[in-house]
Design an enzyme around this catalytic site. Sequence first.
Site, PDB file in Angstrom:
ATOM      1  N   CYS A 112     -25.767 -14.584  -8.750  1.00 29.29           N
ATOM      2  CA  CYS A 112     -25.297 -14.905  -7.396  1.00 29.29           C
ATOM      3  C   CYS A 112     -26.391 -15.543  -6.544  1.00 29.29           C
ATOM      4  O   CYS A 112     -26.112 -16.056  -5.458  1.00 29.29           O
ATOM      5  CB  CYS A 112     -24.776 -13.653  -6.708  1.00 29.29           C
ATOM      6  SG  CYS A 112     -23.398 -12.912  -7.585  1.00 29.29           S
ATOM      7  N   HIS A 252     -25.733 -13.367   0.971  1.00 28.09           N
ATOM      8  CA  HIS A 252     -24.738 -13.414  -0.104  1.00 28.09           C
ATOM      9  C   HIS A 252     -23.582 -12.484   0.272  1.00 28.09           C
ATOM     10  O   HIS A 252     -23.792 -11.351   0.693  1.00 28.09           O
ATOM     11  CB  HIS A 252     -25.396 -12.987  -1.418  1.00 28.09           C
ATOM     12  CG  HIS A 252     -24.412 -12.800  -2.526  1.00 28.09           C
ATOM     13  ND1 HIS A 252     -23.384 -13.678  -2.759  1.00 28.09           N
ATOM     14  CD2 HIS A 252     -24.287 -11.818  -3.463  1.00 28.09           C
ATOM     15  CE1 HIS A 252     -22.676 -13.260  -3.782  1.00 28.09           C
ATOM     16  NE2 HIS A 252     -23.196 -12.130  -4.224  1.00 28.09           N
ATOM     17  N   ASN A 282     -16.342 -11.757  -2.922  1.00 22.83           N
ATOM     18  CA  ASN A 282     -17.624 -12.194  -3.504  1.00 22.83           C
ATOM     19  C   ASN A 282     -17.365 -13.361  -4.464  1.00 22.83           C
ATOM     20  O   ASN A 282     -16.797 -13.158  -5.542  1.00 22.83           O
ATOM     21  CB  ASN A 282     -18.257 -11.001  -4.242  1.00 22.83           C
ATOM     22  CG  ASN A 282     -19.590 -11.360  -4.893  1.00 22.83           C
ATOM     23  OD1 ASN A 282     -19.979 -12.530  -4.945  1.00 22.83           O
ATOM     24  ND2 ASN A 282     -20.276 -10.353  -5.400  1.00 22.83           N
TER      25      ASN A 282
HETATM   26  N1  COA Z   1     -10.110   1.772  -5.525  1.00 27.10           N
HETATM   27  C1  COA Z   1     -10.112   3.116  -5.434  1.00 27.10           C
HETATM   28  N2  COA Z   1     -11.083   3.888  -5.911  1.00 27.10           N
HETATM   29  C2  COA Z   1     -12.109   3.261  -6.534  1.00 27.10           C
HETATM   30  C3  COA Z   1     -12.178   1.872  -6.673  1.00 27.10           C
HETATM   31  C4  COA Z   1     -11.113   1.119  -6.148  1.00 27.10           C
HETATM   32  N3  COA Z   1     -11.075  -0.219  -6.225  1.00 27.10           N
HETATM   33  N4  COA Z   1     -13.315   1.556  -7.312  1.00 27.10           N
HETATM   34  C5  COA Z   1     -13.950   2.696  -7.561  1.00 27.10           C
HETATM   35  N5  COA Z   1     -13.228   3.737  -7.090  1.00 27.10           N
HETATM   36  C6  COA Z   1     -13.527   5.168  -7.184  1.00 27.10           C
HETATM   37  C7  COA Z   1     -14.479   5.504  -8.290  1.00 27.10           C
HETATM   38  O1  COA Z   1     -13.785   5.613  -9.517  1.00 27.10           O
HETATM   39  C8  COA Z   1     -15.052   6.784  -7.814  1.00 27.10           C
HETATM   40  O2  COA Z   1     -14.127   7.801  -8.099  1.00 27.10           O
HETATM   41  P1  COA Z   1     -14.633   9.180  -8.732  1.00 27.10           P
HETATM   42  O3  COA Z   1     -15.556   9.770  -7.716  1.00 27.10           O
HETATM   43  O4  COA Z   1     -13.368   9.940  -8.920  1.00 27.10           O
HETATM   44  O5  COA Z   1     -15.314   8.801 -10.004  1.00 27.10           O
HETATM   45  C9  COA Z   1     -15.083   6.637  -6.291  1.00 27.10           C
HETATM   46  O6  COA Z   1     -14.200   5.552  -5.994  1.00 27.10           O
HETATM   47  C10 COA Z   1     -16.434   6.326  -5.737  1.00 27.10           C
HETATM   48  O7  COA Z   1     -17.020   5.300  -6.545  1.00 27.10           O
HETATM   49  P2  COA Z   1     -18.432   4.716  -6.210  1.00 27.10           P
HETATM   50  O8  COA Z   1     -18.794   3.723  -7.270  1.00 27.10           O
HETATM   51  O9  COA Z   1     -19.380   5.839  -5.906  1.00 27.10           O
HETATM   52  O10 COA Z   1     -18.118   3.933  -4.843  1.00 27.10           O
HETATM   53  P3  COA Z   1     -19.133   3.189  -3.926  1.00 27.10           P
HETATM   54  O11 COA Z   1     -19.010   3.702  -2.553  1.00 27.10           O
HETATM   55  O12 COA Z   1     -20.505   3.107  -4.549  1.00 27.10           O
HETATM   56  O13 COA Z   1     -18.551   1.718  -3.925  1.00 27.10           O
HETATM   57  C11 COA Z   1     -18.817  -0.453  -4.900  1.00 27.10           C
HETATM   58  C12 COA Z   1     -18.411   0.993  -5.133  1.00 27.10           C
HETATM   59  C13 COA Z   1     -18.597  -1.204  -6.199  1.00 27.10           C
HETATM   60  C14 COA Z   1     -17.946  -1.029  -3.819  1.00 27.10           C
HETATM   61  C15 COA Z   1     -20.296  -0.483  -4.487  1.00 27.10           C
HETATM   62  O14 COA Z   1     -21.088   0.234  -5.382  1.00 27.10           O
HETATM   63  C16 COA Z   1     -20.822  -1.906  -4.408  1.00 27.10           C
HETATM   64  O15 COA Z   1     -20.401  -2.687  -3.588  1.00 27.10           O
HETATM   65  N6  COA Z   1     -21.798  -2.239  -5.249  1.00 27.10           N
HETATM   66  C17 COA Z   1     -22.353  -3.579  -5.277  1.00 27.10           C
HETATM   67  C18 COA Z   1     -21.434  -4.470  -6.038  1.00 27.10           C
HETATM   68  C19 COA Z   1     -21.838  -5.912  -5.920  1.00 27.10           C
HETATM   69  O16 COA Z   1     -22.227  -6.357  -4.894  1.00 27.10           O
HETATM   70  N7  COA Z   1     -21.709  -6.612  -7.045  1.00 27.10           N
HETATM   71  C20 COA Z   1     -21.987  -8.000  -7.095  1.00 27.10           C
HETATM   72  C21 COA Z   1     -23.438  -8.272  -7.112  1.00 27.10           C
HETATM   73  S1  COA Z   1     -23.763  -9.951  -6.920  1.00 27.10           S
END
Ligand code: COA
Length: 325
Positions: A112, A252, A282
């Site tokens: 990215c 980004h 994204n």
């Molecule tokens: N809808 C509902 N629940 C979801 C979900 C969705 N789309 N995606 C994940 N969950 C659930 C998980 O399964 C987890 O459940 P569990 O506790 O029963 O296992 C819970 O939500 C929490 O997951 P977690 O990964 O801790 O959430 P988070 O607050 O860290 O948010 C992201 C997840 C992916 C949004 C976050 O980590 C993020 O934005 N990371 C960066 C990603 C990014 O920028 N990628 C591109 C890089 S260029």
Amino acid sequence: MGARITGTGSYLPSNLVSNEQLESLVDTSNEWIVQRTGIRSRHLLDEAEIPSDMGVEAGRLALKAAKVAPEDVDLLLVATTFPDMICPGSAPFIAEGLSLTDAPFFDLKAGCSGFVYGVAVANGLIESGLFPRVLVVGVEALSRVTDWTDRRTCVLFGDGAGAVLLEPGAQSSGVLGTALYGDAEKSMFLHLPAGGTRTPASVETVTQGGHFLKMEGSGVFRNAAPMMEKATMVALENAKLELSDVDWIIPHQANKRIVDALVHRLDVPEERIIVNLDRVANTSTASIPIALDEEIRSGKIHPGDIIVMTAFGAGVTYGAIVVKA
Ligand code: COA
């Protein structure tokens, strides 16, 4: 001579998909997606559309805005993580679509951060006198590598393209400072396991979903804001500018919580941050040039404004560029 942005363009597919529409695909909800990411919708390619065509359209608009003919482009640099084909990439298809004559072209793969890397590389090539006019295109079709049964990733991404034309300008305008970094220890944070030469595609890899993007979301989340903060501060130092000189920051567009963390770390007013991820999600290496083009065309960004563009992504790569519009 530094490099000046003389034209911008962008393209988003017409198919706009809301969070509610994703509720029928995976176990998710609009509330969860908005609260955890800030994303409300994304543009996705239809099955018949060709990803590099988005880059052609963005490039065409950038050339039109700069009033430069395709035959006057000296180099096409295409930042993309997932090209149309592993070989020959995306650049030849975009060069063909734009009717570039004889100009060299290549793909640059820096996740990215690809657009930020691309502009920094193009700036160096222009400063050296090697290629005076460089078209930098950021294009990504993440929908084509997304596992649409994986709720942890499929809600995050969108498709699109953005482009800038860079031409020689006075030292006091254009690209004023850059800072690029890599952190190879985190190379598996974002990866697509199969289909490359290490693990060629096979029935087995497809059955196992090895052709889909894998992400360690929390690892990316924890590192993104500190990385963009560091790159921003070093790029500003290289430009001999202070944060208070900056009119706009275009981070980004991955997640609103990451953007908020960056704003908090930099301690800058939120009004100076450009955000469109709520509408487009994204779009990887296309995210910054799309936001830049939208706000130049809307009149929000004025000629002479100082803009910081900063990104992080697969690799892990990160960086920042300081540009005078
Ligand atoms: N809808 C509902 N629940 C979801 C979900 C969705 N789309 N995606 C994940 N969950 C659930 C998980 O399964 C987890 O459940 P569990 O506790 O029963 O296992 C819970 O939500 C929490 O997951 P977690 O990964 O801790 O959430 P988070 O607050 O860290 O948010 C992201 C997840 C992916 C949004 C976050 O980590 C993020 O934005 N990371 C960066 C990603 C990014 O920028 N990628 C591109 C890089 S260029």
